[in-house]
Enzyme design. Sequence first.
Site, PDB file in Angstrom:
ATOM      1  N   SER A 104      -8.595   0.931   5.697  1.00 31.33           N
ATOM      2  CA  SER A 104      -9.586  -0.098   5.395  1.00 31.33           C
ATOM      3  C   SER A 104      -9.082  -1.065   4.332  1.00 31.33           C
ATOM      4  O   SER A 104      -9.432  -2.240   4.350  1.00 31.33           O
ATOM      5  CB  SER A 104     -10.911   0.533   4.953  1.00 31.33           C
ATOM      6  OG  SER A 104     -10.730   1.391   3.853  1.00 31.33           O
ATOM      7  N   GLU A 105      -8.245  -0.588   3.383  1.00 30.62           N
ATOM      8  CA  GLU A 105      -7.603  -1.496   2.438  1.00 30.62           C
ATOM      9  C   GLU A 105      -6.229  -0.967   2.039  1.00 30.62           C
ATOM     10  O   GLU A 105      -5.986   0.247   2.037  1.00 30.62           O
ATOM     11  CB  GLU A 105      -8.418  -1.692   1.145  1.00 30.62           C
ATOM     12  CG  GLU A 105      -9.478  -2.763   1.216  1.00 30.62           C
ATOM     13  CD  GLU A 105     -10.829  -2.217   1.569  1.00 30.62           C
ATOM     14  OE1 GLU A 105     -11.774  -3.013   1.718  1.00 30.62           O
ATOM     15  OE2 GLU A 105     -10.947  -0.990   1.702  1.00 30.62           O
ATOM     16  N   THR A 106      -5.367  -1.919   1.689  1.00 34.24           N
ATOM     17  CA  THR A 106      -4.088  -1.637   1.046  1.00 34.24           C
ATOM     18  C   THR A 106      -4.030  -2.448  -0.234  1.00 34.24           C
ATOM     19  O   THR A 106      -4.342  -3.642  -0.237  1.00 34.24           O
ATOM     20  CB  THR A 106      -2.901  -1.991   1.958  1.00 34.24           C
ATOM     21  OG1 THR A 106      -2.927  -1.129   3.114  1.00 34.24           O
ATOM     22  CG2 THR A 106      -1.573  -1.822   1.240  1.00 34.24           C
ATOM     23  N   HIS A 156     -11.843   2.219  -3.755  1.00 34.85           N
ATOM     24  CA  HIS A 156     -11.034   3.391  -3.394  1.00 34.85           C
ATOM     25  C   HIS A 156      -9.546   3.077  -3.456  1.00 34.85           C
ATOM     26  O   HIS A 156      -8.739   3.931  -3.839  1.00 34.85           O
ATOM     27  CB  HIS A 156     -11.452   3.945  -2.018  1.00 34.85           C
ATOM     28  CG  HIS A 156     -10.798   3.315  -0.845  1.00 34.85           C
ATOM     29  ND1 HIS A 156     -11.266   2.173  -0.244  1.00 34.85           N
ATOM     30  CD2 HIS A 156      -9.693   3.674  -0.147  1.00 34.85           C
ATOM     31  CE1 HIS A 156     -10.501   1.859   0.776  1.00 34.85           C
ATOM     32  NE2 HIS A 156      -9.535   2.748   0.862  1.00 34.85           N
ATOM     33  N   PHE A 216     -17.967  -1.354   7.360  1.00 32.95           N
ATOM     34  CA  PHE A 216     -17.065  -2.360   6.800  1.00 32.95           C
ATOM     35  C   PHE A 216     -16.543  -3.248   7.927  1.00 32.95           C
ATOM     36  O   PHE A 216     -15.343  -3.491   8.049  1.00 32.95           O
ATOM     37  CB  PHE A 216     -15.918  -1.655   6.058  1.00 32.95           C
ATOM     38  CG  PHE A 216     -14.936  -2.574   5.384  1.00 32.95           C
ATOM     39  CD1 PHE A 216     -15.341  -3.746   4.757  1.00 32.95           C
ATOM     40  CD2 PHE A 216     -13.591  -2.256   5.368  1.00 32.95           C
ATOM     41  CE1 PHE A 216     -14.421  -4.591   4.145  1.00 32.95           C
ATOM     42  CE2 PHE A 216     -12.662  -3.083   4.755  1.00 32.95           C
ATOM     43  CZ  PHE A 216     -13.074  -4.253   4.144  1.00 32.95           C
TER      44      PHE A 216
END
Length: 287
Positions: free
Chosen positions: A51-53, A79, A215
């Site tokens: 979902s994110e980097t 996170h 998301f």
Amino acid sequence: MTTSSANAIIVERLAAFSEGDMGGNPAGVVIRQTLPDPAEMQAIAKEVGYSETAFAAPIGQDWRVRYFAPEIEVPFCGHATIALGAALAMRHGDGLFRLHLNDARITVEGRRTDRGLAAALQSPPTRSAPAEPQLVEEALRLFDYRKKDLDPRLPPAIAEAGARHLILALADRARLAAMRYELPAGRQLMLANGFATISLIHAEGPQHFRSRNPFAAGGVYEDPATGAAAAALAGYLRDIGWPHGGSIEIMQGEDMGVPSRLRVEFSDEPGASVRVSGSARVMPKET
């Protein structure tokens, strides 16, 4: 660690807000002397598929940080910040790291413990406001909920702590567990209103919450753990005078089979930063 095909950049993979050796929300972490250009960071985030980097590079004694989801750049990701704090602790030892985001400056504390890794972030300032009735109706339609499903103690609100979220509190835990929606419609609603996620919550007590966080704006159906939304929720609870006692605990991801635990500590000072903490674990190497 794994290597992205985008210019052989090393991507560390950690799960933040984990429960022991399981659960947590996976995040990519890229630590380099200089940040790649935005198009390359976007490509890496899409390839990683989490979902994110988080991308970090030193600036003096501090760190410049940017966050990318598979489809968009996001201003703040809780996170991925926890994962970054754990990664920095592995590299540089336990400590407090100052982070320069696109629109804010925050800190993350990373440490190694007998049980593994842990981190705690101090969020950007918080703020909240009641959600407009028309927006609430649109969101309820998206999830096939009704007004009677809402918890009247926690009115729908828009809350921020570095990123913008719609908060909908459900009176029945089973309705939260049954959450379903169409990803394209969710993406359209979230992008139109600038939401990072829609935070669906159920209050099990003054200090204990269950949560699910679609998301779709980032091309992800649901987050297993969302630190930015947890921070925004804490600010909202403070604003409405909820009896929080200085901290809340949020269980998220259980309905996905990915149990995650987030702890948030905060004062009664309106708008003040909040502390979001949890465990982290290094993800198994991909084969």
